[in-house]
Write an enzyme that holds these catalytic residues in place. Structure first.
Site, PDB file in Angstrom:
ATOM      1  CE  LYS A   1      13.251  -0.350 -39.145  1.00  0.00           C
ATOM      2  NZ  LYS A   1      12.309  -0.681 -38.059  1.00  0.00           N
TER       3      LYS A   1
ATOM      4  CE  LYS B   1      11.127   1.841 -26.944  1.00  0.00           C
ATOM      5  NZ  LYS B   1      12.274   1.282 -27.670  1.00  0.00           N
TER       6      LYS B   1
ATOM      7  CB  THR C   1       8.815  -0.577 -29.644  1.00  0.00           C
ATOM      8  OG1 THR C   1      10.142  -0.646 -30.187  1.00  0.00           O
ATOM      9  CG2 THR C   1       8.187  -1.961 -29.688  1.00  0.00           C
TER      10      THR C   1
ATOM     11  CE  LYS D   1      11.182   5.006 -37.303  1.00  0.00           C
ATOM     12  NZ  LYS D   1      10.142   4.193 -36.682  1.00  0.00           N
ATOM     13  NE  ARG D   2      16.326  -2.852 -37.547  1.00  0.00           N
ATOM     14  CZ  ARG D   2      16.028  -3.446 -38.707  1.00  0.00           C
ATOM     15  NH1 ARG D   2      16.942  -3.633 -39.631  1.00  0.00           N
ATOM     16  NH2 ARG D   2      14.799  -3.858 -38.944  1.00  0.00           N
TER      17      ARG D   2
ATOM     18  CG  HIS E   1      10.034  -9.813 -33.747  1.00  0.00           C
ATOM     19  ND1 HIS E   1       9.606  -8.961 -32.757  1.00  0.00           N
ATOM     20  CD2 HIS E   1      10.374 -10.956 -33.129  1.00  0.00           C
ATOM     21  CE1 HIS E   1       9.711  -9.561 -31.588  1.00  0.00           C
ATOM     22  NE2 HIS E   1      10.174 -10.787 -31.794  1.00  0.00           N
TER      23      HIS E   1
END
Ligand code: GFP
Length: 809
Positions: free
Chosen positions: A552, A658, A654, A546-547, A363
């Site tokens: 990110k 969504k 992901t 998100k985290r 991942h």
């Protein structure tokens, strides 16, 4: 009564009256109380049991069908499961959502209040854990016999709160009031060894003489399929001290703490998810957790195999074990140990069976995220496993030597043991060597794995590498999360068959030309913003959930906010389109850089809020404690989805799926699954910016990257960073600006201008309401590919080679 065939069960009623009757008997006989004295908690537990019974009945029939079929099973091993709340899901899947509410009202209960007591089990951290939950949901929905294995952490992922804008962590005692969804099975308890040493017995077999023995007690939760009778399970292990771990003589002598010392020590294994690993003890505890999960689960898998089979040669035909990332990789040497030491199989046969049984999902692309363990720690905790790993490695390296004679560098890179600067066991290498299939989680990710991170292995075994693009559960993330949009879609398509066949959403494309439908679509989005209750429902709702991680790039979003703020301050007279920027997510407790970003976001939010010249146009909100429940409220309300990681860093994402499925338009880089989303929804309905992977690699690796040059050249960027450095935001966040001007590991400054320009395109597009709505509908219509059902079909066909087993009445 033939329980084995699932016969002899009293069918449970499907009317509200029958449900009400069952509620009452559960209240009396299982909760042991009466209507008069029942608390809301009693009502909740009783409701949960009554719903659960409907699924348990299906579970019995599922087990009977599986028993008769003796199929190939999928065993999913994962350190994390983010299952989300169980009640509303289980009411939907058991078809009791309507009758349960009627029955509760009939008994004078407030359904919302009762349902409000359901608690989300926080047994995971981020995308990896939620993916595990989505895959379980899809496997059950597709009638694939499967069991998920994990750890029943006493405390889930910490609860996030803010104090003066900074993240503080609080324990999440999620089972404080009990957990009506689980079935404890102490009779299936397993014994787990740690430490000690090895000896050879008279037959030359190796024996592991343990230094510590811990018990693993399982309980399972039901994993129902949607629109089918299949109910699979997820089995979670909890660590217990053995009976002898309680020292009665010490207790009698008043040494109460010492008396329970050993038991507490054992129970610590399943105490928390990802214990702090900044100390040696904490790191060892993590390794202990991994072995605990693996040891208990493999013994359970073997027990299940033996119920129906005798011949070990059948094992891989009946069993596929999917390793969700490297955390459960110890399953490979553990199965070898069980087969060779305990079952007496020869090495070659045991190795062939082991390799055929396992598959591994990676991942990540971040090299630092590939786990390694110091050899000395591994050896102390798992002495036999280290011997086995050495043996696996020796044989493997011989194979590499044969294929690439004289290539010492390659041997060094591929070895399961890293030699420098410290000897460590490389879990990803072990996972690749010990499995029959390795997959990445989006096309780009799988390609980059084979070209970079795992390149040597892909050279050696090109056919071992696969791609399976992630997916999400349409039940959880649109049907349950967004009931009003789901109704509108069902109305538009004329049936709700799309929920289990998400490609049918393409039928919405023709409705983009229908002005009344577009109007309704907008009304749903607006109502979802009102439901969320954060910010003006008519503003552009710009969402990043998100985290927190520097790759990110929440910090890039923040720079845009500061730029907007400064533009509004500089030209107050202009008409700006109101925007609400919403962040949600947690930072790992020891990840200071991420925590600085959180603190700065909260400070910027406060400064903007306090500024009447800016606050009518711009608002930053950051609800704490992001989890599946909060995500399910935010996602349906989003207009814009921020997927702005540096290209080549996000394996898949992901949340991006969504949000697109719920009609948000993406602003994103060519990273992870963004690429596949853009390919499907169309470039016109996606805001693309930033460096692509080759350009990012070149800039980074050329050694020529100088973030300061971007700062010097770009006036707006300079002014945004200066404002932080000058302490304009309550004096916080200097570390963030300094890190960006220093190394800027994730090329935030290099992508700044492209991002800002792209955000201007967003603003222009937002001004054209009808066109925006069309794009929003098209995002939903074209997101069918991202159903976890498709993902599971891909795994089933390409990796698992399993078929469905129908459960009949
Ligand atoms: C990780 C990766 C994501 C990926 C998920 C599921 O999630 O890119 O989508 O696993 O495969 F980073 P996080 O832990 O980052 O949320």
């Amino acid at each position: 009564m033939d329980v084995r065939n699932g016969m002899g069960l009293r069918p449970l009623g499907t009317s509200a009256a029958e449900f009400e009757q069952d509620l009452l008997s559960n209240l009396y006989y299982r909760r042991g109380t009466t209507v008069e004295s029942a608390s809301t908690q009693d009502a909740y537990e009783t409701l949960a049991l009554t719903v659960r019974d409907r699924l348990a009945e299906r579970r019995v029939r599922t087990a009977a069908a599986h028993y008769a079929a003796n199929p190939r099973w999928v065993y999913y091993l994962s350190a994390e499961y983010l299952l989300g709340k169980q009640l509303e899901q289980n009411m939907l899947y058991s078809g009791t959502d309507r009758i349960a509410r009627v029955a509760m009202k009939q008994l004078g209960l407030d359904p919302d209040e009762v349902e409000g007591l359901d608690i989300e089990p926080g047994l995971g951290n981020g995308g990896l854990g939620r993916l595990a939950a989505c895959l379980l949901d899809a496997m059950a929905t597709l009638d694939i016999p499967a069991v998920g294995y994990g750890i029943r952490y006493d405390l889930g992922i910490f609860k996030q709160a803010f104090k003066d804008g900074a993240q503080v962590e609080k324990p999440d005692d999620w089972t404080y009031q009990g957990n009506p969804w689980e079935f404890p099975a102490p009779d299936d308890q397993q014994t787990v060894f740690f430490y000690g040493h090895t000896e050879r017995d008279e037959n030359g077999r190796t024996q592991w003489i343990p230094g510590e023995i811990v018990l693993g007690e399982p309980s399972h939760m039901l994993v129902p399929g949607h629109g089918t009778d299949t109910v699979n399970i997820v089995r979670l292990w909890r660590a217990r001290g053995s009976e002898s771990s309680f020292d009665l003589s010490r207790f009698s002598a008043g040494q109460y703490a010492e008396a329970v010392d050993e038991a507490v020590h054992a129970e610590n294994i399943s105490k928390v998810l990802y214990p702090d690993d900044s100390t040696e003890l904490g790191r060892e505890l993590r390794l202990k957790q991994q072995y605990f999960l693996v040891s208990c689960s493999l013994r359970d898998i073997i027990r299940r195999f033996r119920l129906r089979n005798t011949d070990w040669a059948e094992f891989p035909k009946k069993t596929v074990i999917q390793l969700n990332d490297t955390h459960p990789t110890l399953a490979i040497p553990e199965l070898m140990r069980l087969l060779v030491d305990e079952e007496g199989l020869g090495w070659d046969l045991a190795w062939a069976l082991t390799k055929q049984t396992f598959a591994y999902t990676c991942h990540t692309l971040l090299p630092e995220a590939l786990e390694t363990w110091p050899v000395h720690m591994f050896e102390r905790l798992l002495p036999r496993h280290l011997e086995i790993v050495y043996e696996i490695n020796e044989r493997f390296l011989a194979e590499v030597r044969d294929r690439f004679p004289g290539d010492v560098d390659r041997l060094r890179r591929m070895s399961i043991i890293q030699e420098e600067p410290e000897r460590r066991v490389r879990m990803a290498n072990l996972a690749v060597v010990g499995t029959q299939a390795v997959n990445g989680v989006a096309e780009l990710h799988s390609q980059l794995l084979a070209e970079t991170t795992l390149r040597d292995f892909a050279d050696l075994w090109p056919t071992k590498f696969h791609n399976v693009t992630n997916g999400i559960s349409p039940r959880r993330f649109i049907k349950l999360a967004n009931p009003t949009l789901s109704s509108l879609i069902t109305e538009g398509l004329g049936s709700d068959a799309w929920i289990n066949d998400l490609d049918q959403l393409t039928g919405l494309e023709r409705l983009t030309g229908d002005a009344a439908f577009r109007e309704k679509w907008r009304a749903v989005k607006r109502a979802n913003k009102v439901r969320l209750g954060l910010g003006d429902p008519d503003s552009l709702t710009d969402v990043m959930i998100k985290r927190f991680h520097e790759y990110k790039r929440q910090q890039l979003n923040l720079l845009h906010i500061i730029t907007l703020y400064q533009r509004i301050k500089a030209s107050p007279g202009r008409a700006y389109a109101p925007r609400t920027v919403l962040f949600a997510g947690k930072a790992a407790p020891a990840y200071h850089a991420a925590k600085h970003i959180i603190r700065l976001i909260n400070a910027v939010a406060a400064v903007i809020d306090a500024d009447p010249a800016v606050s009518p146009y711009l608002k930053v909100v950051f609800p704490p404690n992001y989890n599946v429940t909060l995500g399910s409220l935010i996602i349906p309300a989003a207009d814009l989805s921020e997927q702005i990681s540096l290209a080549g860093k996000e394996a898949s994402g992901t949340g991006n799926m969504k949000l697109a499925l719920n009609g948000a338009l993406t602003i994103g880089t060519l990273d992870g699954a963004n690429i596949e989303i853009r390919d499907r929804v169309g470039a016109d309905n996606f805001f693309l910016f930033g460096l692509d992977t080759p350009a990012a690699l070149e800039l980074r690796h050329g050694g020529a990257y100088q973030p300061r040059a971007f700062y010097e050249q770009d006036e707006e960027l300079r002014s945004a960073l200066d404002a932080i450095l000058d302490g304009k935001f309550l004096g916080v966040g200097r570390e963030v600006a300094e890190s960006l001007l220093g190394r800027d590991e994730y090329l935030t400054l290099a992508d700044y201008r492209s991002y800002i320009d792209c955000q201007e395109q967003v603003e222009k597009a937002w001004a054209d309401t009808e066109q925006w709505t069309t794009s929003s509908i098209l995002n939903t219509a074209r997101s069918g590919f991202f159903s976890a059902d498709r993902t599971v079909r891909d795994y089933a066909a390409g990796i698992w080679h399993v078929s469905p087993v129908q459960v009949t009445r």
